[in-house]
Design an enzyme around this catalytic site. Structure first.
Site, PDB file in Angstrom:
ATOM      1  N   ASP A  32     -61.403  18.123 -44.760  1.00  0.00           N
ATOM      2  CA  ASP A  32     -62.287  19.226 -45.146  1.00  0.00           C
ATOM      3  C   ASP A  32     -61.675  19.940 -46.351  1.00  0.00           C
ATOM      4  O   ASP A  32     -60.466  20.158 -46.392  1.00  0.00           O
ATOM      5  CB  ASP A  32     -62.422  20.203 -43.967  1.00  0.00           C
ATOM      6  N   ILE A  33     -62.493  20.309 -47.323  1.00  0.00           N
ATOM      7  CA  ILE A  33     -61.975  20.996 -48.515  1.00  0.00           C
ATOM      8  C   ILE A  33     -61.704  22.474 -48.268  1.00  0.00           C
ATOM      9  O   ILE A  33     -61.099  23.138 -49.094  1.00  0.00           O
ATOM     10  CB  ILE A  33     -62.886  20.807 -49.753  1.00  0.00           C
ATOM     11  N   ASN A  89     -71.200  21.682 -34.827  1.00  0.00           N
ATOM     12  CA  ASN A  89     -72.137  22.792 -34.976  1.00  0.00           C
ATOM     13  C   ASN A  89     -73.539  22.228 -35.198  1.00  0.00           C
ATOM     14  O   ASN A  89     -73.702  21.237 -35.907  1.00  0.00           O
ATOM     15  CB  ASN A  89     -71.746  23.668 -36.166  1.00  0.00           C
ATOM     16  N   GLY A  95     -73.655  27.706 -36.494  1.00  0.00           N
ATOM     17  CA  GLY A  95     -72.611  27.719 -37.514  1.00  0.00           C
ATOM     18  C   GLY A  95     -72.620  26.532 -38.451  1.00  0.00           C
ATOM     19  O   GLY A  95     -71.702  26.353 -39.252  1.00  0.00           O
ATOM     20  N   GLN A  96     -73.664  25.695 -38.415  1.00  0.00           N
ATOM     21  CA  GLN A  96     -73.728  24.529 -39.290  1.00  0.00           C
ATOM     22  C   GLN A  96     -74.060  24.975 -40.710  1.00  0.00           C
ATOM     23  O   GLN A  96     -75.057  25.664 -40.933  1.00  0.00           O
ATOM     24  CB  GLN A  96     -74.778  23.535 -38.783  1.00  0.00           C
ATOM     25  N   HIS A 102     -72.083  16.370 -38.489  1.00  0.00           N
ATOM     26  CA  HIS A 102     -70.655  16.144 -38.695  1.00  0.00           C
ATOM     27  C   HIS A 102     -69.859  16.812 -37.596  1.00  0.00           C
ATOM     28  O   HIS A 102     -70.319  17.776 -36.988  1.00  0.00           O
ATOM     29  CB  HIS A 102     -70.190  16.651 -40.069  1.00  0.00           C
ATOM     30  N   HIS A 104     -66.015  18.384 -36.667  1.00  0.00           N
ATOM     31  CA  HIS A 104     -64.735  18.877 -37.154  1.00  0.00           C
ATOM     32  C   HIS A 104     -63.653  18.454 -36.167  1.00  0.00           C
ATOM     33  O   HIS A 104     -63.782  18.701 -34.965  1.00  0.00           O
ATOM     34  CB  HIS A 104     -64.743  20.416 -37.234  1.00  0.00           C
TER      35      HIS A 104
END
Length: 116
Positions: A32-33, A89, A95-96, A102, A104
């Site tokens: 994740d960035i 999410n 919270g998406q 995807h 986390h």
């Protein structure tokens, strides 16, 4: 969001850069960035599915494959020894922030509860 405008589709198609940890014909795992833990990896399907809530019953095998990828990446990173958290999410209130299903994979520190 149209798949052409989806940042995760762009990564899956090689049109956008990412630090990829794992990939196969159906799934991709990359860092994740904007990490929120020392280890923060995203696991996505290559196909564009808006969210877990939007997945059809026919996509159950793909979802099971994503679990396999999460497990493999966690083991590759040594997270299975101390533990990790997996978050999916779904939708705005869930919270998406990217409209592409995807998960986390978070680790490298103790996780707190409740999460949000």
């Amino acid at each position: 969001m149209v798949a052409d405008a989806c940042p995760f589709c762009a990564i899956a198609e090689g049109r956008a850069p990412a630090r990829i940890l794992y990939e196969d014909g159906q799934a991709l795992a990359f860092y994740d960035i904007h990490p929120v833990a020392p280890v923060h990896v995203l696991v996505i399907p290559r196909s564009h599915i808006v969210s877990l809530a939007a997945a059809s019953p026919e996509e159950a095998a793909l979802i099971a494959d994503l679990v396999r990828v999460v497990h493999r990446v966690a083991a590759d990173l040594g997270l299975n020894r101390r533990g990790y958290r997996v978050v999916a999410n779904a939708g705005r209130e869930g919270g998406q922030t990217v409209a592409h299903m995807h998960w986390h994979l978070l680790g490298g520190r103790a996780m707190r509860w409740p999460p949000g």
